[in-house]
Design an enzyme around this catalytic site. Structure first.
Site, PDB file in Angstrom:
ATOM      1  N   HIS A  13       0.695  -1.137  -0.031  1.00 47.56           N
ATOM      2  CA  HIS A  13       0.196   0.030   0.020  1.00 47.56           C
ATOM      3  C   HIS A  13       0.901   1.038  -0.085  1.00 47.56           C
ATOM      4  CE1 HIS A  13      -3.613   2.236   1.397  1.00 47.56           C
ATOM      5  NE2 HIS A  13      -2.755   3.087   1.549  1.00 47.56           N
ATOM      6  N   GLU A  14       2.011   1.315   0.806  1.00 46.15           N
ATOM      7  CA  GLU A  14       2.773   2.370   1.051  1.00 46.15           C
ATOM      8  C   GLU A  14       3.657   2.766  -0.279  1.00 46.15           C
ATOM      9  OE1 GLU A  14       0.996   3.025   4.619  1.00 46.15           O
ATOM     10  OE2 GLU A  14       1.867   4.293   2.971  1.00 46.15           O
ATOM     11  N   HIS A  18       1.859   4.156  -2.930  1.00 48.31           N
ATOM     12  CA  HIS A  18       1.638   5.752  -2.847  1.00 48.31           C
ATOM     13  C   HIS A  18       2.712   6.488  -3.752  1.00 48.31           C
ATOM     14  CE1 HIS A  18      -2.117   6.351  -0.576  1.00 48.31           C
ATOM     15  NE2 HIS A  18      -1.429   5.778   0.562  1.00 48.31           N
ATOM     16  N   TYR A  53      -4.264  13.994  -3.133  1.00 50.56           N
ATOM     17  CA  TYR A  53      -4.491  13.319  -2.242  1.00 50.56           C
ATOM     18  C   TYR A  53      -5.957  14.220  -1.358  1.00 50.56           C
ATOM     19  CZ  TYR A  53      -3.718   9.822   1.541  1.00 50.56           C
ATOM     20  OH  TYR A  53      -4.049   8.638   2.395  1.00 50.56           O
ATOM     21  N   GLU A 108      -6.206   6.450  -2.453  1.00 46.86           N
ATOM     22  CA  GLU A 108      -6.229   5.272  -1.588  1.00 46.86           C
ATOM     23  C   GLU A 108      -6.493   3.961  -2.020  1.00 46.86           C
ATOM     24  OE1 GLU A 108      -5.699   4.727   1.905  1.00 46.86           O
ATOM     25  OE2 GLU A 108      -4.239   6.337   1.189  1.00 46.86           O
ATOM     26  N   ASP A 158      -9.777  14.051   7.157  1.00 44.90           N
ATOM     27  CA  ASP A 158      -9.119  12.868   6.195  1.00 44.90           C
ATOM     28  C   ASP A 158      -9.153  13.293   4.928  1.00 44.90           C
ATOM     29  OD1 ASP A 158      -7.801  10.547   5.705  1.00 44.90           O
ATOM     30  OD2 ASP A 158      -9.504   9.399   5.392  1.00 44.90           O
ATOM     31  N   HIS A 211      -9.680   7.873   3.051  1.00 43.02           N
ATOM     32  CA  HIS A 211      -9.683   6.537   3.553  1.00 43.02           C
ATOM     33  C   HIS A 211     -11.199   5.827   3.853  1.00 43.02           C
ATOM     34  CE1 HIS A 211      -5.803   7.736   4.560  1.00 43.02           C
ATOM     35  NE2 HIS A 211      -5.440   6.638   4.303  1.00 43.02           N
TER      36      HIS A 211
HETATM   37  O1  LIG Z   1      -0.666   5.326   3.839  1.00 42.72           O
HETATM   38  C1  LIG Z   1      -2.146   5.473   4.218  1.00 42.72           C
HETATM   39  O2  LIG Z   1      -3.031   5.921   3.618  1.00 42.72           O
HETATM   40  C2  LIG Z   1      -1.948   5.807   5.526  1.00 42.72           C
HETATM   41  C3  LIG Z   1      -1.045   7.081   6.072  1.00 42.72           C
HETATM   42  C4  LIG Z   1      -1.712   7.799   7.343  1.00 42.72           C
HETATM   43  C5  LIG Z   1      -0.860   8.872   7.670  1.00 42.72           C
HETATM   44  C6  LIG Z   1      -0.979  10.146   6.513  1.00 42.72           C
HETATM   45  C7  LIG Z   1      -0.036  11.212   6.972  1.00 42.72           C
HETATM   46  C8  LIG Z   1       0.712  11.163   8.177  1.00 42.72           C
HETATM   47  C9  LIG Z   1       0.708  10.168   8.864  1.00 42.72           C
HETATM   48  C10 LIG Z   1      -0.106   9.124   8.573  1.00 42.72           C
HETATM   49  C11 LIG Z   1      -1.584   4.806   6.492  1.00 42.72           C
HETATM   50  C12 LIG Z   1      -2.475   3.198   6.530  1.00 42.72           C
HETATM   51  C13 LIG Z   1      -3.986   3.973   6.695  1.00 42.72           C
HETATM   52  O3  LIG Z   1      -4.824   3.276   5.991  1.00 42.72           O
HETATM   53  N1  LIG Z   1      -4.342   4.607   7.540  1.00 42.72           N
HETATM   54  C14 LIG Z   1      -5.539   5.184   7.714  1.00 42.72           C
HETATM   55  C15 LIG Z   1      -6.221   4.114   9.041  1.00 42.72           C
HETATM   56  C16 LIG Z   1      -5.735   4.260  10.303  1.00 42.72           C
HETATM   57  C17 LIG Z   1      -4.548   3.526  10.790  1.00 42.72           C
HETATM   58  N2  LIG Z   1      -4.057   3.927  11.925  1.00 42.72           N
HETATM   59  C18 LIG Z   1      -5.130   4.636  12.524  1.00 42.72           C
HETATM   60  C19 LIG Z   1      -5.118   5.406  13.686  1.00 42.72           C
HETATM   61  C20 LIG Z   1      -6.093   6.247  14.147  1.00 42.72           C
HETATM   62  C21 LIG Z   1      -7.162   6.382  13.035  1.00 42.72           C
HETATM   63  C22 LIG Z   1      -7.292   5.699  11.687  1.00 42.72           C
HETATM   64  C23 LIG Z   1      -5.978   4.829  11.483  1.00 42.72           C
HETATM   65  C24 LIG Z   1      -5.785   6.464   8.381  1.00 42.72           C
HETATM   66  O4  LIG Z   1      -4.606   6.919   8.830  1.00 42.72           O
HETATM   67  O5  LIG Z   1      -6.596   6.852   8.348  1.00 42.72           O
HETATM   68  C25 LIG Z   1      -2.273   2.677   5.089  1.00 42.72           C
HETATM   69  C26 LIG Z   1      -2.414   1.142   5.297  1.00 42.72           C
HETATM   70  C27 LIG Z   1      -2.434   1.121   6.847  1.00 42.72           C
HETATM   71  C28 LIG Z   1      -2.098   2.586   7.350  1.00 42.72           C
HETATM   72 ZN   LIG Z   2      -2.792   5.154   1.791  1.00 43.99          ZN
END
Ligand SMILES: O=C(O)[C@H](CCc1ccccc1)CC1(C(=O)N[C@@H](Cc2c[nH]c3ccccc23)C(=O)O)CCCC1
Ligand SMILES: [Zn+2]
Length: 303
Positions: free
Chosen positions: A145-146, A149, A160, A169, A224, A229
């Site tokens: 996934h990362e 990106h 984004y 996403e 978000d 997401h």
């Molecule tokens: O790459 C992405 O899209 C997400 C990147 C998040 C991020 C963005 C900017 C700065 C810091 C962090 C990370 C992932 C993600 O989907 N994060 C979601 C869900 C999530 C993960 N940890 C969390 C903690 C709290 C709430 C939501 C979340 C989000 O950040 O929304 C991708 C796969 C797993 C983690």
């Molecule tokens: Zn992502």
């Protein structure tokens, strides 16, 4: 100084044995992989629970990365190599920039940090708090996934936010499936380690984890980046239906072609439908495969 590429080993965060492409320099072994045909390298660092990047090299004194604190390092390094191989072997793309750019990962970022990200230059993984997440590099589909990106950034560069951000996403979730196609879930290997059978997201049933699977349920929000997401559930469901109809081999080719050839910064869901239809026509004509893609996007209410 004696220095050379070496093969080490270690245990991932799940205790699973992994062979590692390492490098020996002055009696220390580095998670530094020079075995790929890239101008750069695949390198794994540790932030040592701080926030400065990339941090320090992940090293070991005897090329055996077997301590429990090295599990996240082992997973990040091994999974990055798998994803690099996927893009080269399946799409003939040499790293995220198509020109062998170095793939840098940093683990142990922050304290109990429940997330991971691509920061425009590298991948970064938290250890999780042990309840919501275990170390996030432990999930191959999260690593894919990362890195996806990064590929998107160098191809369509989908902005984004709002629909283009939800597409960004979705492409990352979909390539997460293509790299780890054993289930329709995302992040199941690291999400809620104390609870079996759940995941962060589902491509087959986005609603299971609070995502819409139809345009009628598009989630308008300012958080978000416009719910990127959340609204990714709609193109994710279309991808699931497409893959179910035409199979992974054809689907991954049309998804890569759409991203690399037809989509751009401000593309929205309707543009994605058109790009995927055009990619299907380019590669497989306008027969049953084309109709399957059309039906998939009809099913999620995107025209
Ligand atoms: O790459 C992405 O899209 C997400 C990147 C998040 C991020 C963005 C900017 C700065 C810091 C962090 C990370 C992932 C993600 O989907 N994060 C979601 C869900 C999530 C993960 N940890 C969390 C903690 C709290 C709430 C939501 C979340 C989000 O950040 O929304 C991708 C796969 C797993 C983690
Ligand atoms: Zn992502």
């Amino acid at each position: 100084a004696t220095d050379a590429a070496t093969t080490g080993y270690g245990y991932g965060t799940k205790g699973d044995y992994k062979s590692l492409n390492t490098y020996a320099y002055n009696g220390t072994y580095y998670l530094y992989d020079t075995t790929k045909n890239m101008s750069g390298y695949i390198g794994t660092y540790t932030a040592n629970y701080g926030n400065s990047l990339p941090g320090s090299w992940s090293v070991d004194s005897n090329n055996a990365f077997t301590s429990s604190s090295q599990g996240a390092d082992v997973d990040a390094h091994a999974h990055a190599g798998i994803v690099y191989d996927y893009f080269l072997n399946t799409h003939n793309r040499n790293s995220y920039n198509g020109n062998g750019a170095s793939i840098i990962s940093t683990v142990h970022y922050g304290s109990n940090y429940n997330n991971a990200f691509w920061n425009g230059s590298q991948m970064v993984y938290g250890d999780g708090d042990g309840s919501l997440f275990s170390p996030l590099s432990g999930s191959l589909d999260v690593v894919a996934h990362e890195l996806a990106h990064a590929v998107t950034e160098y191809t369509a560069n989908l902005e984004y936010r709002n629909q283009s951000g939800a597409l960004n996403e979705s492409f990352s979730d979909v390539f997460g499936y293509f790299v780890e196609p054993n289930d329709w879930d995302l992040g199941e290997d690291v999400y809620t380690p104390g609870k079996a059978g759940d995941a962060l997201r589902s491509l087959s049933n986005p609603e299971r984890y609070g995502q819409p699977a139809h345009m009628d349920d598009f989630y308008y929000t300012s958080s978000d980046n416009g719910g990127v997401h959340t609204n990714s559930g709609i193109p994710n469901k279309a991808a699931y239906l497409t893959i179910q109809s035409i199979g992974k081999t054809k689907a991954e080719k049309i998804y890569y072609r759409a991203l690399n050839t037809y989509l751009s910064k401000r593309s929205d869901f309707s543009d994605a439908r058109a790009a995927l239809l055009q990619s299907t026509a380019d590669l497989y004509g306008t027969g049953s495969d084309y109709n399957a893609v059309k039906n998939a996007w009809d099913s999620v209410g995107v025209y």
